[in-house]
Design an enzyme around this catalytic site. Structure first.
Site, short mmCIF file in Angstrom:
data_model
loop_
_atom_site.label_atom_id
_atom_site.label_comp_id
_atom_site.label_asym_id
_atom_site.label_seq_id
_atom_site.Cartn_x
_atom_site.Cartn_y
_atom_site.Cartn_z
N HIS A 125 0.83 -1.22 0.00
CA HIS A 125 0.00 0.00 0.00
C HIS A 125 0.86 1.25 0.00
O HIS A 125 1.88 1.32 0.68
CB HIS A 125 -1.01 0.00 1.16
CG HIS A 125 -0.43 0.19 2.53
ND1 HIS A 125 -0.25 1.43 3.10
CD2 HIS A 125 -0.01 -0.70 3.46
CE1 HIS A 125 0.24 1.28 4.32
NE2 HIS A 125 0.40 0.00 4.56
N ASP A 134 5.83 2.40 7.14
CA ASP A 134 4.46 1.94 6.81
C ASP A 134 3.81 2.93 5.82
O ASP A 134 3.15 3.85 6.24
CB ASP A 134 3.65 1.85 8.11
CG ASP A 134 2.27 1.26 7.91
OD1 ASP A 134 1.99 0.72 6.84
OD2 ASP A 134 1.46 1.34 8.85
N GLU A 159 -5.40 1.54 2.04
CA GLU A 159 -5.24 0.35 2.90
C GLU A 159 -5.52 0.71 4.35
O GLU A 159 -6.17 -0.03 5.09
CB GLU A 159 -3.82 -0.21 2.76
CG GLU A 159 -3.58 -1.53 3.48
CD GLU A 159 -3.04 -1.39 4.90
OE1 GLU A 159 -2.91 -2.42 5.58
OE2 GLU A 159 -2.77 -0.26 5.34
N GLU A 160 -5.00 1.88 4.75
CA GLU A 160 -5.09 2.29 6.16
C GLU A 160 -6.53 2.58 6.59
O GLU A 160 -6.81 2.71 7.77
CB GLU A 160 -4.20 3.51 6.41
CG GLU A 160 -2.73 3.30 6.11
CD GLU A 160 -2.02 2.44 7.15
OE1 GLU A 160 -2.70 1.81 7.97
OE2 GLU A 160 -0.77 2.39 7.11
N ASP A 184 4.55 -4.88 3.20
CA ASP A 184 4.05 -3.80 4.06
C ASP A 184 4.90 -3.76 5.33
O ASP A 184 4.76 -4.61 6.20
CB ASP A 184 2.57 -4.07 4.41
CG ASP A 184 1.95 -2.94 5.22
OD1 ASP A 184 2.66 -1.96 5.51
OD2 ASP A 184 0.76 -3.05 5.57
N HIS A 239 2.02 5.03 12.02
CA HIS A 239 0.77 5.81 12.17
C HIS A 239 0.97 7.07 13.02
O HIS A 239 0.01 7.61 13.56
CB HIS A 239 -0.37 4.95 12.75
CG HIS A 239 -0.67 3.73 11.92
ND1 HIS A 239 -1.65 2.83 12.25
CD2 HIS A 239 -0.13 3.28 10.77
CE1 HIS A 239 -1.70 1.86 11.36
NE2 HIS A 239 -0.76 2.12 10.44
N1 BES Z 1 1.33 -2.09 8.15
C1 BES Z 1 0.14 -2.15 8.93
C2 BES Z 1 -0.13 -3.55 9.47
C3 BES Z 1 0.81 -4.03 10.53
C4 BES Z 1 1.12 -3.24 11.61
C5 BES Z 1 1.30 -5.30 10.43
C6 BES Z 1 1.98 -3.73 12.59
C7 BES Z 1 2.15 -5.79 11.41
C8 BES Z 1 2.49 -4.99 12.50
C9 BES Z 1 -1.06 -1.75 8.08
O1 BES Z 1 -0.79 -0.66 7.26
C10 BES Z 1 -2.19 -1.34 9.00
O2 BES Z 1 -2.05 -0.40 9.70
N2 BES Z 1 -3.27 -2.11 8.97
C11 BES Z 1 -4.40 -1.85 9.82
C12 BES Z 1 -5.54 -2.75 9.47
C13 BES Z 1 -6.38 -2.27 8.33
C14 BES Z 1 -7.49 -3.28 8.06
C15 BES Z 1 -6.97 -0.90 8.56
C16 BES Z 1 -4.08 -2.13 11.27
O3 BES Z 1 -3.21 -2.94 11.56
O4 BES Z 1 -4.74 -1.54 12.11
ZN ZN Z 2 -0.53 1.00 8.69
#
Ligand code: BES
Ligand code: ZN
Length: 409
Positions: A214, A233, A266-267, A294, A371
């Protein structure tokens, strides 16, 4: 209908004081870790013990509690937003669960298979290609992408970086020695666009290898600056893909098609990838393998220690990763879990496609600054570590894209 369901649930969970205000609630259907839902006493409408996920329809307050809990146990959002999910709307939770269970059964079948004939034959062309991966290039791509104030899909100008990246890729692709197509994909769930580069296959163009990550970023912190540099990220995974493209575009045309995706939104709930994967499934496209990159920049479990997420991924692809590592990389692959559909691989997995998510570290040891405005290049950022992930993409693009191997079941 939803409201009636909610009223029922509220009575059942004894929170009748809130029932009067139900009409004002903006509820949403979500997918979350079963343990989290249970710990928070959130009514689970359907569940799968095997994949440890549950469906619930939640209020903003419940959502906040899930997020808070997720943070304390080291996750980010901790849930997947299913609003706007067409399959859910038309077929309901139970159907979704059956589909999910089918995919898991497919994976389990492979795991029970009597032998795994996965050993890669070392190829001099691939070895040479891997030596072309440049840590300096990776650094400059991450630097550039993280210099935008944000790459968020809800920004008033959600496509500034997408437009600029398309121009840069077009310039780079000027040196390509094989056919390519570049396009921006618009979405109905977000105003942000996904960027796609397709290298059509010479022999079996209908067989597709997806290499994706993403491109968007988010700042979820309270107060402070709202900058979302998203270096780890996920400028890092995005950069890995640019570098893989730079190398593959000057190699012989692959037999299978390779499709690069830099996903939108994605976020905000895997928005871009969810639409694309659903459309591919609806068109019956033959996606042989999906790589999701990612977060690849912080070696939280040690340099060249790669986490391989075992949930929402294919065990065949995970074995393939271990085999390619033995032959070409000599990194250390450690199995781990996100515990929820943490990135775009889950969108593809949900449609039954084999996915892989190699990650910068184990889940627990991952970057704590994501984030926030602090997700920038730091002295801990490690481009040698990150280069491993470009190499994984290059091997998929040169080995798997030139073979007829596929998930056996
Ligand atoms: N890169 C993250 C996912 C992540 C974070 C994987 C920490 C492993 C460790 C991804 O961009 C993200 O933030 N995903 C969201 C979920 C999405 C369905 C909104 C999350 O993890 O909250
Ligand atoms: Zn993220």
């Amino acid at each position: 209908m939803k409201i009636a369901m909610m009223a029922l649930l509220f009575v059942a969970s004894g929170a009748s004081a809130h029932v009067a205000a139900l009409g004002e609630f903006q509820t949403k259907p979500i997918l979350a870790d079963l343990k989290d839902l249970r710990a928070l006493n959130i009514p689970v409408m359907a569940k799968d013990e095997g994949v440890e996920v549950g469906y619930a329809v939640v209020t903003p307050l419940m959502l906040q509690r899930i997020q808070e809990r997720a943070h304390t146990v080291g996750k980010c959002g901790g849930f997947e937003d299913l609003s706007g999910d067409v399959m859910l709307q038309s077929h309901g939770f139970d159907h979704m669960l059956t589909e999910l269970a089918k995919i898991k059964e497919q994976n389990d079948l492979y795991e029970r298979a009597p032998f795994k004939a996965l050993a890669l034959e070392k190829n001099a062309g691939i070895v040479a290609a891997l030596s072309e991966v440049s840590e300096n290039n990776l650094r400059s791509y991450v630097q550039w992408l993280s210099s935008f104030p944000n790459r968020n899909n809800k920004d008033p100008q959600p496509n500034r970086h997408v437009t600029e990246m398309k121009m840069r890729l077009e310039a780079m692709l000027g040196n390509a020695t094989i056919p390519y197509e570049i396009s921006e994909i618009t979405h109905s769930s977000t105003k942000q666009n996904t960027l796609k580069v397709r290298l059509p296959g010479s022999a079996r163009p209908n067989e597709i290898i997806v290499l994706g990550g993403h491109l968007d970023s988010i700042n979820q912190s309270w107060g402070g600056t709202k900058a979302a540099p998203g270096a780890d990220d996920n400028a890092s995974g995005s950069a890995n893909l640019i570098e893989a493209l730079r190398i593959l575009m000057e190699k012989p045309q692959p037999q299978r098609s390779i499709e690069f995706f830099w996903y939108a939104g994605e976020e905000s709930g895997l928005l871009g990838s969810a639409e694309i994967a659903k459309q591919y499934k609806a068109e019956n496209k033959d996606v042989v393998a999906v790589l999701q990159l990612d977060m690849t920049l912080l070696p939280g479990s040690g340099e060249l220690v790669v986490g391989s997420m075992t949930d929402f991924t294919s065990s065949w692809m995970r074995d393939y990763l271990k085999a390619l590592n033995e032959t070409y990389l000599n990194a250390k692959i450690v199995d781990d879990k996100c515990g929820y559909g943490c990135s775009d691989h889950a969108s593809w997995n949900r449609q039954g496609y084999p996915a892989l998510m190699p990650f910068e570290a184990t889940f627990k040891a991952s970057n704590k600054n994501i984030h926030t405005a602090n997700d920038v290049i730091t002295p801990e950022s490690n481009f040698k570590h990150s280069a491993v992930f470009t190499k994984i993409a290059v091997v998929l693009g040169m080995d798997l894209a030139n073979s007829s191997a596929r998930q056996p079941y």
